[in-house]
Design a protein around this motif. Structure first.
Motif, PDB file in Angstrom:
ATOM      1  N   CYS A 179       0.858  -1.190   0.000  1.00 13.86           N
ATOM      2  CA  CYS A 179       0.000   0.000   0.000  1.00 13.86           C
ATOM      3  C   CYS A 179       0.895   1.241   0.000  1.00 13.86           C
ATOM      4  CB  CYS A 179      -0.900  -0.023   1.236  1.00 13.86           C
ATOM      5  SG  CYS A 179      -1.796   1.516   1.491  1.00 13.86           S
ATOM      6  N   ASP A 180       0.618   2.175  -0.907  1.00 11.43           N
ATOM      7  CA  ASP A 180       1.434   3.398  -1.008  1.00 11.43           C
ATOM      8  C   ASP A 180       1.418   4.192   0.289  1.00 11.43           C
ATOM      9  OD1 ASP A 180       1.813   2.853  -3.619  1.00 11.43           O
ATOM     10  OD2 ASP A 180       0.278   4.252  -4.358  1.00 11.43           O
ATOM     11  N   VAL A 181       0.308   4.145   0.985  1.00 10.06           N
ATOM     12  CA  VAL A 181       0.122   5.044   2.120  1.00 10.06           C
ATOM     13  C   VAL A 181       0.735   4.476   3.404  1.00 10.06           C
ATOM     14  CG1 VAL A 181      -1.555   6.316   3.507  1.00 10.06           C
ATOM     15  CG2 VAL A 181      -1.948   5.978   1.048  1.00 10.06           C
ATOM     16  N   CYS A 182       0.397   3.227   3.731  1.00  7.31           N
ATOM     17  CA  CYS A 182       0.852   2.697   5.019  1.00  7.31           C
ATOM     18  C   CYS A 182       2.018   1.727   4.874  1.00  7.31           C
ATOM     19  CB  CYS A 182      -0.298   2.030   5.766  1.00  7.31           C
ATOM     20  SG  CYS A 182      -0.930   0.546   4.953  1.00  7.31           S
ATOM     21  N   GLY A 183       2.331   1.299   3.634  1.00 12.20           N
ATOM     22  CA  GLY A 183       3.474   0.420   3.432  1.00 12.20           C
ATOM     23  C   GLY A 183       3.229  -1.029   3.813  1.00 12.20           C
ATOM     24  N   ALA A 194      -1.118  -8.238   0.260  1.00 12.89           N
ATOM     25  CA  ALA A 194      -1.493  -9.631   0.514  1.00 12.89           C
ATOM     26  C   ALA A 194      -1.979  -9.826   1.951  1.00 12.89           C
ATOM     27  CB  ALA A 194      -0.304 -10.543   0.230  1.00 12.89           C
ATOM     28  N   ASP A 195      -1.512  -8.960   2.877  1.00 12.14           N
ATOM     29  CA  ASP A 195      -1.890  -9.101   4.287  1.00 12.14           C
ATOM     30  C   ASP A 195      -3.052  -8.188   4.672  1.00 12.14           C
ATOM     31  OD1 ASP A 195       0.246 -10.804   4.471  1.00 12.14           O
ATOM     32  OD2 ASP A 195       1.610  -9.288   5.303  1.00 12.14           O
ATOM     33  N   LEU A 196      -3.509  -7.341   3.753  1.00 13.54           N
ATOM     34  CA  LEU A 196      -4.539  -6.351   4.078  1.00 13.54           C
ATOM     35  C   LEU A 196      -5.904  -6.846   3.619  1.00 13.54           C
ATOM     36  CD1 LEU A 196      -2.621  -3.129   2.945  1.00 13.54           C
ATOM     37  CD2 LEU A 196      -3.226  -3.740   5.296  1.00 13.54           C
ATOM     38  N   PRO A 197      -6.952  -6.444   4.304  1.00 18.81           N
ATOM     39  CA  PRO A 197      -8.295  -6.818   3.834  1.00 18.81           C
ATOM     40  C   PRO A 197      -8.571  -6.165   2.482  1.00 18.81           C
ATOM     41  CG  PRO A 197      -8.427  -5.225   5.636  1.00 18.81           C
ATOM     42  CD  PRO A 197      -6.980  -5.606   5.505  1.00 18.81           C
ATOM     43  N   SER A 198      -9.462  -6.796   1.711  1.00 16.46           N
ATOM     44  CA  SER A 198      -9.677  -6.315   0.341  1.00 16.46           C
ATOM     45  C   SER A 198     -10.268  -4.904   0.327  1.00 16.46           C
ATOM     46  CB  SER A 198     -10.582  -7.276  -0.417  1.00 16.46           C
ATOM     47  OG  SER A 198     -11.790  -7.446   0.306  1.00 16.46           O
ATOM     48  N   ASP A 199     -10.937  -4.491   1.426  1.00 15.21           N
ATOM     49  CA  ASP A 199     -11.535  -3.150   1.444  1.00 15.21           C
ATOM     50  C   ASP A 199     -10.599  -2.121   2.099  1.00 15.21           C
ATOM     51  OD1 ASP A 199     -11.634  -4.111   3.993  1.00 15.21           O
ATOM     52  OD2 ASP A 199     -13.742  -3.567   4.370  1.00 15.21           O
TER      53      ASP A 199
END
Ligand SMILES: [Zn+2]
Ligand SMILES: [Zn+2]
Length: 189
Positions: A150-154, A158-163
C-alpha cells in the motif's frame, strides 16, 4: 585444503589433444557474488565439477555447479530465493597461442580471453563468476502477481483486507485540522 582459491594445476593433464582430467573443487561463496538485486548466499560451499580437455593452443575448461541466489521482491520486499544450475565452457590459451596475438582491430577481444598462468596453472574464478552473474534476475518477484505494498501505510496488500483504504484528507482541510490542533494544545497544558 582450506584455502578458497580456484587455481588449478594442469600438471596432471596430458597435453595430447583430447586428453581429459576431471577435478572436483569446493568453493565457499564470497559476499560479493551477484548484483544489488540478487546475490549468492555468502559462505556456502559450492561443489564445482571441472572437466579439463587438452585442445589445440590450450585447455578447454568445463565447469558445472549450482547456486542459491537471494534477493528482495521489487514490489513487496519479501525474500526471493532461486536455485540455479551453472555451467560454462571456456578455452584457456597457452601464452603465445596465435589467438592471443592481437590483430589490428581485435585488441579488446584478445584481452577478454583466458590465459594459462604461471607454473601451468589456471584460475577459474572469473569464469565461474561470469557464469553466475547472468543468472541474476534484475527485477526479482516473489510471485508473478505480487500486488506489492500500500502506497500510504506500506503494508503488504497480501496481508490487508480487500476493502483496505485510507481516508485522504484534502490538503486545505488538513492545514485547518492542524490549526485546530495547535489551538487545543495550550488549553490542555
Ligand atoms: Zn512480492
Ligand atoms: Zn494502507
Amino acid at each position: 585444503m582450506t584455502d578458497n582459491s580456484l587455481t588449478l594445476s594442469l600438471a596432471r593433464l596430458p597435453r595430447a589433444l583430447g586428453s581429459t582430467l576431471h577435478q572436483d573443487l569446493v568453493w565457499v561463496t564470497p559476499d560479493d557474488l551477484g548484483t544489488p538485486s540478487m546475490s549468492a548466499v555468502p559462505g556456502v560451499p559450492l561443489d564445482v565439477s571441472v572437466d579439463l580437455t587438452s585442445v589445440e593452443d590450450g585447455v578447454l575448461v568445463q565447469l558445472s555447479t549450482s547456486v542459491d541466489l537471494v534477493g528482495e521482491c521489487v514490489r513487496c520486499l519479501d525474500e526471493v530465493r532461486e536455485h540455479h544450475d551453472v555451467s560454462s565452457a571456456e578455452v584457456y590459451f597457452e601464452p603465445g597461442a596465435p589467438a592471443l596475438t592481437p590483430t589490428d582491430d581485435e585488441d579488446e577481444e584478445v584481452e577478454d580471453l583466458f590465459v594459462i598462468g604461471e607454473r601451468d596453472t589456471i584460475n577459474i574464478e572469473t569464469q565461474l563468476r561470469d557464469a553466475i552473474i547472468p543468472l541474476v534476475d534484475p527485477r526479482p518477484l516473489c510471485s508473478e502477481d505480487c500486488a506489492g505494498l500500500c502506497d500510504v501505510c506500506g503494508e503488504k496488500w497480501a496481508d490487508l483486507p480487500s476493502d483496505h483504504e485510507h481516508f485522504v484528507v484534502d490538503p486545505r482541510l488538513a492545514s485547518l485540522a492542524s490549526l485546530l490542533g495547535d489551538d487545543a494544545e495550550p488549553g490542555r497544558s
